[in-house]
Design an enzyme around this catalytic site. Structure first.
Site, PDB file in Angstrom:
ATOM      1  N   HIS A  20       0.990  -1.090   0.099  1.00 53.46           N
ATOM      2  CA  HIS A  20       0.137  -0.021  -0.112  1.00 53.46           C
ATOM      3  C   HIS A  20       0.988   1.336  -0.101  1.00 53.46           C
ATOM      4  O   HIS A  20       0.557   2.112  -0.743  1.00 53.46           O
ATOM      5  CB  HIS A  20      -0.800   0.077   1.219  1.00 53.46           C
ATOM      6  CG  HIS A  20      -1.816  -0.878   1.310  1.00 53.46           C
ATOM      7  ND1 HIS A  20      -2.218  -1.757   2.451  1.00 53.46           N
ATOM      8  CD2 HIS A  20      -2.609  -1.571   0.421  1.00 53.46           C
ATOM      9  CE1 HIS A  20      -3.252  -2.807   2.261  1.00 53.46           C
ATOM     10  NE2 HIS A  20      -3.590  -2.433   0.877  1.00 53.46           N
ATOM     11  N   LYS A  44     -15.707  -6.987   5.343  1.00 52.98           N
ATOM     12  CA  LYS A  44     -14.921  -7.876   5.910  1.00 52.98           C
ATOM     13  C   LYS A  44     -14.730  -7.678   7.571  1.00 52.98           C
ATOM     14  O   LYS A  44     -14.613  -6.421   7.789  1.00 52.98           O
ATOM     15  CB  LYS A  44     -13.372  -7.854   5.382  1.00 52.98           C
ATOM     16  CG  LYS A  44     -13.074  -7.912   3.905  1.00 52.98           C
ATOM     17  CD  LYS A  44     -11.775  -7.638   3.337  1.00 52.98           C
ATOM     18  CE  LYS A  44     -11.671  -7.536   2.167  1.00 52.98           C
ATOM     19  NZ  LYS A  44     -10.519  -6.860   1.646  1.00 52.98           N
ATOM     20  N   ARG A  93      -2.205  -5.904  -8.642  1.00 57.65           N
ATOM     21  CA  ARG A  93      -1.090  -6.674  -8.349  1.00 57.65           C
ATOM     22  C   ARG A  93      -1.018  -7.764  -9.394  1.00 57.65           C
ATOM     23  O   ARG A  93       0.213  -8.210  -9.915  1.00 57.65           O
ATOM     24  CB  ARG A  93      -1.177  -7.533  -6.915  1.00 57.65           C
ATOM     25  CG  ARG A  93      -1.138  -6.446  -5.718  1.00 57.65           C
ATOM     26  CD  ARG A  93      -1.554  -6.971  -4.353  1.00 57.65           C
ATOM     27  NE  ARG A  93      -2.767  -7.431  -4.574  1.00 57.65           N
ATOM     28  CZ  ARG A  93      -3.547  -7.812  -3.690  1.00 57.65           C
ATOM     29  NH1 ARG A  93      -3.232  -7.842  -2.514  1.00 57.65           N
ATOM     30  NH2 ARG A  93      -5.140  -8.094  -3.824  1.00 57.65           N
ATOM     31  N   SER A 131      -2.912  -7.666   3.123  1.00 53.62           N
ATOM     32  CA  SER A 131      -3.136  -7.636   4.430  1.00 53.62           C
ATOM     33  C   SER A 131      -3.607  -9.000   5.086  1.00 53.62           C
ATOM     34  O   SER A 131      -3.228  -9.505   6.252  1.00 53.62           O
ATOM     35  CB  SER A 131      -4.119  -6.673   4.515  1.00 53.62           C
ATOM     36  OG  SER A 131      -3.960  -5.427   4.253  1.00 53.62           O
TER      37      SER A 131
HETATM   38  O1  PNS Z   1      -9.164  -2.910   0.493  1.00 57.57           O
HETATM   39  P1  PNS Z   1     -10.261  -3.557  -0.339  1.00 57.57           P
HETATM   40  O2  PNS Z   1     -11.132  -4.268   0.973  1.00 57.57           O
HETATM   41  O3  PNS Z   1     -10.185  -4.112  -1.562  1.00 57.57           O
HETATM   42  O4  PNS Z   1     -11.126  -2.033  -0.553  1.00 57.57           O
HETATM   43  C1  PNS Z   1     -12.342  -2.276  -0.974  1.00 57.57           C
HETATM   44  C2  PNS Z   1     -13.257  -0.819  -0.813  1.00 57.57           C
HETATM   45  C3  PNS Z   1     -13.120  -0.350   0.652  1.00 57.57           C
HETATM   46  C4  PNS Z   1     -12.527   0.284  -1.567  1.00 57.57           C
HETATM   47  C5  PNS Z   1     -14.702  -0.851  -1.422  1.00 57.57           C
HETATM   48  O5  PNS Z   1     -15.215  -1.951  -0.675  1.00 57.57           O
HETATM   49  C6  PNS Z   1     -15.510   0.194  -1.056  1.00 57.57           C
HETATM   50  O6  PNS Z   1     -15.446   1.321  -1.955  1.00 57.57           O
HETATM   51  N1  PNS Z   1     -16.471   0.472  -0.076  1.00 57.57           N
HETATM   52  C7  PNS Z   1     -17.053   1.404   0.152  1.00 57.57           C
HETATM   53  C8  PNS Z   1     -18.532   1.365  -0.075  1.00 57.57           C
HETATM   54  C9  PNS Z   1     -18.805   1.340  -1.767  1.00 57.57           C
HETATM   55  O7  PNS Z   1     -18.887   2.556  -2.042  1.00 57.57           O
HETATM   56  N2  PNS Z   1     -19.123   0.394  -2.221  1.00 57.57           N
HETATM   57  C10 PNS Z   1     -19.248   0.271  -3.763  1.00 57.57           C
HETATM   58  C11 PNS Z   1     -18.224   0.125  -4.591  1.00 57.57           C
HETATM   59  S1  PNS Z   1     -18.464  -0.376  -6.262  1.00 57.57           S
END
Ligand code: PNS
Length: 179
Positions: A20, A44, A93, A131
């Protein structure tokens, strides 16, 4: 004066890894401001609270030009609008990341066409890193130095430290001695 170019770099960051950090550095070279945003409502279950995650990120990005950390709840695009971001940064990645990222990018674009989604690749040495793996290694006492920033390593050690074995109370309880 020209408008600052602001990028939003969202994620669960549970915890923030050197992968990150590598992406944050790359984004900071391209944008005036990079706001690293910890999602509070990720599906999660998390090891660290959003506040703990932000504190670890702030310590890790000290000295990185234009970088800051926040936490957010609700939709990512609403957060992007609030902070005036022109772009959302996501890391790619491997090919296996692509399908989910592509779906998310198109959904976010549908929700907010004014925000561009930019994919950045981390340095090759971090392509296997995530992570979940870091937590798994740390949980079983494995070495995570070089995979996460120093404060994250310390916090993981604290989280997974075995319960104190040298407390007098504990030993009295075990031997059945009073006093
Ligand atoms: O590190 P991650 O878990 O891959 O991140 C995912 C994240 C937090 C970016 C995604 O779940 C998110 O954007 N959550 C906020 C809610 C939202 O906007 N959901 C719709 C995304 S299309």
């Amino acid at each position: 004066m020209t408008k600052p170019r602001v990028a939003l770099f969202p994620g669960s960051f549970d915890p923030f890894t050197n992968g990150h950090l590598d992406l944050a550095r790359r984004a900071s070279a391209l944008f005036d401001e990079v706001v690293i945003a910890v999602a509070e409502n990720s599906a999660k279950s998390s090891l660290f609270t959003p506040q703990e995650r932000v504190a670890m990120i702030e310590a890790s990005i000290r000295g990185l030009k234009g970088a800051s950390a926040i936490h957010f709840s609700g939709l990512l695009v609403d957060c992007a609008r609030r902070i005036g971001a022109q772009a959302i940064i996501r890391g790619l990645r491997a090919v296996s990341d692509f399908e989910f990222e592509f779906q998310m990018a198109l959904m976010n674009r549908r929700l907010e066409p004014g925000v561009e989604i930019a994919f950045l690749m981390p340095s090759q040495e971090f392509t296997y890193l995530n992570s979940t793996l870091v937590k798994e290694v740390a949980r079983h006492g494995g070495k995570v130095s070089g995979l996460v920033p120093p404060l994250v390593e310390k916090r993981l050690r604290e989280k997974f430290a075995p319960p104190a074995t040298n407390s007098r109370a504990a030993s009295r309880k075990a031997t059945g001695k009073a006093g």
